[in-house]
Enzyme design. Structure first.
Site, PDB file in Angstrom:
ATOM      1  N   ARG A 163       0.858  -1.187   0.000  1.00  0.00           N
ATOM      2  CA  ARG A 163       0.000   0.000   0.000  1.00  0.00           C
ATOM      3  C   ARG A 163       0.895   1.238   0.000  1.00  0.00           C
ATOM      4  NH1 ARG A 163      -2.323   0.701   5.362  1.00  0.00           N
ATOM      5  NH2 ARG A 163      -0.905   2.469   5.494  1.00  0.00           N
ATOM      6  N   HIS A 166      -3.904   4.230   4.345  1.00  0.00           N
ATOM      7  CA  HIS A 166      -5.024   3.278   4.450  1.00  0.00           C
ATOM      8  C   HIS A 166      -6.296   3.936   3.926  1.00  0.00           C
ATOM      9  CE1 HIS A 166      -7.590   0.116   5.997  1.00  0.00           C
ATOM     10  NE2 HIS A 166      -8.284   1.013   6.653  1.00  0.00           N
ATOM     11  N   TYR A 197       3.886   5.431  11.333  1.00  0.00           N
ATOM     12  CA  TYR A 197       4.138   4.045  11.724  1.00  0.00           C
ATOM     13  C   TYR A 197       4.981   3.246  10.734  1.00  0.00           C
ATOM     14  CZ  TYR A 197       0.011   3.401   8.704  1.00  0.00           C
ATOM     15  OH  TYR A 197      -0.876   3.434   7.654  1.00  0.00           O
TER      16      TYR A 197
END
Length: 397
Positions: free
Chosen positions: A287, A291, A300
């Site tokens: 990805r 998200h 993160y």
């Protein structure tokens, strides 16, 4: 001083062998078991089980599909940033996984998506503008699932896998599986992500699909992150190997390779149509975006990881292959850019012109035959709204 857990062949959590020892350094690239037909550099390679030939038109079509799908994603992200959408689920970097899987479908095959299958929806013939209504908050998905054999987007994580399995079992009873007629035999694809694989619904769907030999392909786009949770914290083995525990085969494919994804998905779908039951396909991808547009992935994950995956860009590798083999020219690229610009304008103009829903629309499309209790609530709410109209007509409130 050596770590006692490491000396025992366990990882630092004490739950078993360290992942690096089991899979080796190649695990970061999907491992040696990865099915690949086109390298990140655009070099054609072959596979003993899933190799196939592609025509020049097919490859140009894959490239066009991925470019337009990325444009859909780019425009929708921009619309959200301008306040025209409430949220958007990005697919940046996952175009090959979706186009490869989408183009392997036959018209009679049915798809149960998550909320990110914009490329698959495009392959099924759905106007991408219809996808935006849900994210704008003006409808619940403005397409007819029966017309396109493509279900409405599923927000509840993993729930669609049970829907897909049940639908596939219904296909068996309708006699459209294993007849030998390519115009009749059908299968189902359930799309989900690596995070959803931890949900109980998904595992229950595996059990039912295996027990009833349901004609369903479980297509997992392993993009390495369940929002902020990395895949290493979700599983101790490659996801595709879970299928063996349920009694059906699994395969890991390079999800950034549209050729390999197409070949693997086509084989899994044919297996299902022939009555040989379910298959788990793990599309190993990344990805590259967030998200959703409410997420900040810089909190993160490392930028170095993103940069390394950019070198595996699914569109760039196909373009490299096409250019190297003289299958596209400047005119093709220019025409495609024009088509993408027209698509972008269509999405911008169409999104901004979507009418706002009325307050009474919340009662529509809930029941085929509305129960009396809901009729009473609807009529009461309508009467309540009319009091505001009367006040306005009478000179304001």
């Amino acid at each position: 001083m050596p770590d006692p857990a490491t000396e025992r062949g366990q990882n630092r959590d004490g739950f078993g062998p360290d992942l690096a020892e089991v899979f080796g350094p190649s695990q970061n690239d999907g491992g040696p078991e990865l099915v690949q037909l086109l390298t990140p550099e655009g070099e054609r390679v072959h596979h003993p089980e899933f190799d196939m030939d592609f025509s020049a038109d097919q490859l140009r079509g894959f490239y066009r599909d991925m470019v337009l799908t990325r444009r859909i994603d780019t425009e929708a992200t921009a619309l959200q940033r301008h306040g025209e959408l409430g949220i958007w689920a990005q697919l940046l970097g996952q175009e090959a996984a979706q186009i490869g899987a989408g183009r392997a479908l036959r018209p009679q095959d049915y798809v149960f998506p998550t909320y990110r299958e914009h490329g698959v929806a495009y392959c099924k013939g759905i106007d991408p503008l219809k996808l935006l209504g849900l994210f704008r908050g003006v409808d619940h998905g403005n397409w007819d699932p029966a017309e396109f054999n493509f279900g409405l987007y599923t927000i509840v994580i993993g729930a669609q896998t049970l829907h897909a399995t049940g639908y596939a079992m219904g296909m068996q009873r309708d006699g459209v599986v294993g007849t030998g007629d390519p115009e009749r035999d059908a299968a189902v694809v359930a799309h989900f992500g690596d995070g959803a694989s931890s949900q109980g619904d998904v595992n229950e769907a595996f059990i039912f699909a295996a027990s009833y030999n349901a004609p369903v392909v479980f297509f997992c786009q392993n993009n390495q992150w369940a929002i902020s949770e990395p895949i290493e914290r979700q599983t101790r083995i490659p996801l595709y190997q879970r299928a063996l525990g349920f009694g059906f085969p699994g395969v890991r494919v390079d999800g950034n390779d549209v050729m390999a994804t197409y070949a693997v998905t086509q084989a899994a779908l044919q297996r299902a149509r022939d009555g040989q039951g379910p298959t788990f396909v793990e599309a190993y991808t990344y990805r590259m975006g967030a998200h959703t547009t409410t997420d900040d992935p810089t909190r993160y994950r490392l930028s170095d990881d993103v940069e390394s995956w950019k070198l595996k860009d699914p569109i760039a590798r196909v373009e490299a292959y096409l250019r190297r083999n003289g299958l596209i020219d400047t005119d093709f690229i220019d025409d495609l850019k024009k088509e993408a610009d027209e698509l972008g304008a269509h999405l911008r103009e169409g999104c901004k012109s979507m009418p706002d829903p009325t307050a009474m629309q919340m009662f529509d499309h809930v029941y085929a035959d509305m129960p009396e209790e809901l009729v009473t609530q609807r009529d009461g709410f309508a009467a309540y709204l009319e009091t505001f109209e009367d006040a306005t007509h009478g000179g304001g409130r």
